[in-house]
Design a protein around this motif. Sequence first.
Motif, mmCIF file in Angstrom:
data_model
loop_
_atom_site.group_PDB
_atom_site.id
_atom_site.type_symbol
_atom_site.label_atom_id
_atom_site.label_comp_id
_atom_site.label_asym_id
_atom_site.label_seq_id
_atom_site.Cartn_x
_atom_site.Cartn_y
_atom_site.Cartn_z
ATOM 1 N N PHE A 161 0.858 -1.188 0.000
ATOM 2 C CA PHE A 161 0.000 0.000 0.000
ATOM 3 C C PHE A 161 0.896 1.241 0.000
ATOM 4 O O PHE A 161 1.089 1.893 1.017
ATOM 5 C CB PHE A 161 -0.900 -0.046 1.245
ATOM 6 N N ILE A 166 -2.642 6.011 2.651
ATOM 7 C CA ILE A 166 -3.210 5.915 4.004
ATOM 8 C C ILE A 166 -3.408 7.315 4.596
ATOM 9 O O ILE A 166 -4.343 7.546 5.369
ATOM 10 C CB ILE A 166 -2.326 5.020 4.928
ATOM 11 N N LEU A 178 -6.814 -0.174 8.104
ATOM 12 C CA LEU A 178 -5.691 -1.065 8.406
ATOM 13 C C LEU A 178 -6.175 -2.362 9.053
ATOM 14 O O LEU A 178 -5.640 -3.441 8.762
ATOM 15 C CB LEU A 178 -4.672 -0.364 9.304
ATOM 16 N N LEU A 191 2.138 -6.449 5.668
ATOM 17 C CA LEU A 191 1.783 -5.270 4.880
ATOM 18 C C LEU A 191 3.002 -4.363 4.778
ATOM 19 O O LEU A 191 3.629 -4.032 5.784
ATOM 20 C CB LEU A 191 0.626 -4.519 5.552
ATOM 21 N N ILE A 193 3.839 -0.674 3.685
ATOM 22 C CA ILE A 193 3.023 0.530 3.500
ATOM 23 C C ILE A 193 3.883 1.795 3.542
ATOM 24 O O ILE A 193 4.760 1.923 4.393
ATOM 25 C CB ILE A 193 1.887 0.557 4.571
#
Length: 323
Positions: A161, A166, A178, A191, A193
């Motif tokens: 991501f 975010i 999340l 993850l 990110i």
Amino acid sequence: MSQIAEKQTPDAPGSAKDPAARVILAGLSQSRKTLPCFLFYDVHGSELFEEITRLPEYYPTRTEAAIIEAAAKDIALHTPPGSVLVEFGSGSSRKTEILLSALPSLSAYVPIDVSRSALDEASARLAVRFPSLRVFPTLGDFAEHLSLPQALSKRPRLGFFPGSTIGNFAPADACDLLSHMAENLGPSGRLVIGVDLRKDLSILLPAYNDADGVTADFNLNILVRLNREMGADFNVDDFAHRAVFNREESRIEMHLVSLKAQSVELLGHSFAFAEGESIHTENSYKYSIPQFKELARRAGWFPREVWTDPKSLFSLHELTIAH
Ligand code: TRP
């Protein structure tokens, strides 16, 4: 998603019932007017965003790409063979190529995006560069439930991501998103990110208000789109792009400011604007590394690694569920 609402013409009486139309009308009816950020990414908007990522002022994309480059070996070491890479909001998948080259043992790549054209282009390009990689382009909103092809459902999942997307969610929504991703990625999920960091305004503000006005065009394109797809009558020249940093909320706010008193018609409703009144179109929250780790923990993740660039402009976090 080239049309916001398929059957709509300006004079279609039932059109205001469309879910997207309802969100748009509700936003413009508030005392502080807003428009939803999903309006940004039509075909032209997606192209403008690609252009933003190449601007000299827009440091996040190239900084994050360099961090991924440097971290890719470590990420690969933590990734069991046969894993599935799931990307939330894949866009052009450019940064993904760096990960894909470092992860030859992946069993598949699942890019999720709302833009059909972006998915098609990315899949075609990846098919040439990574001919043995199985790609499952998935059209949709990454915040919704993810159903992987049956054959992949038992594989370990690595979520990706990037882009500090975010940061476009308010912290409470970011936390929900999340935890939702944690559910979707399963008990052995991880993850990776990208999270933009708080920094000096002399660097931050130009990133959201470039000298060539590409970001301004990107923001104003929302109004062009409402005129074309919903029969609105915004006079685009009477609105200006503005980006400000809200210190208390630690976020960049994007606005479209009305340059004069005016009223705009949309789907049978009239919206009055005072001179200087704005439509709030987007937020981009900026975190410190400890602040983001705390948010991740609240969402049920365990922060495992963090990488940053020499100037600490941007951060890349690896989160795990099991530890
Ligand atoms: N995720 C990007 C960011 O917050 C999105 C973005 C960049 C953006 N520039 C923008 C959104 C201008 C709206 C307007 O950095």
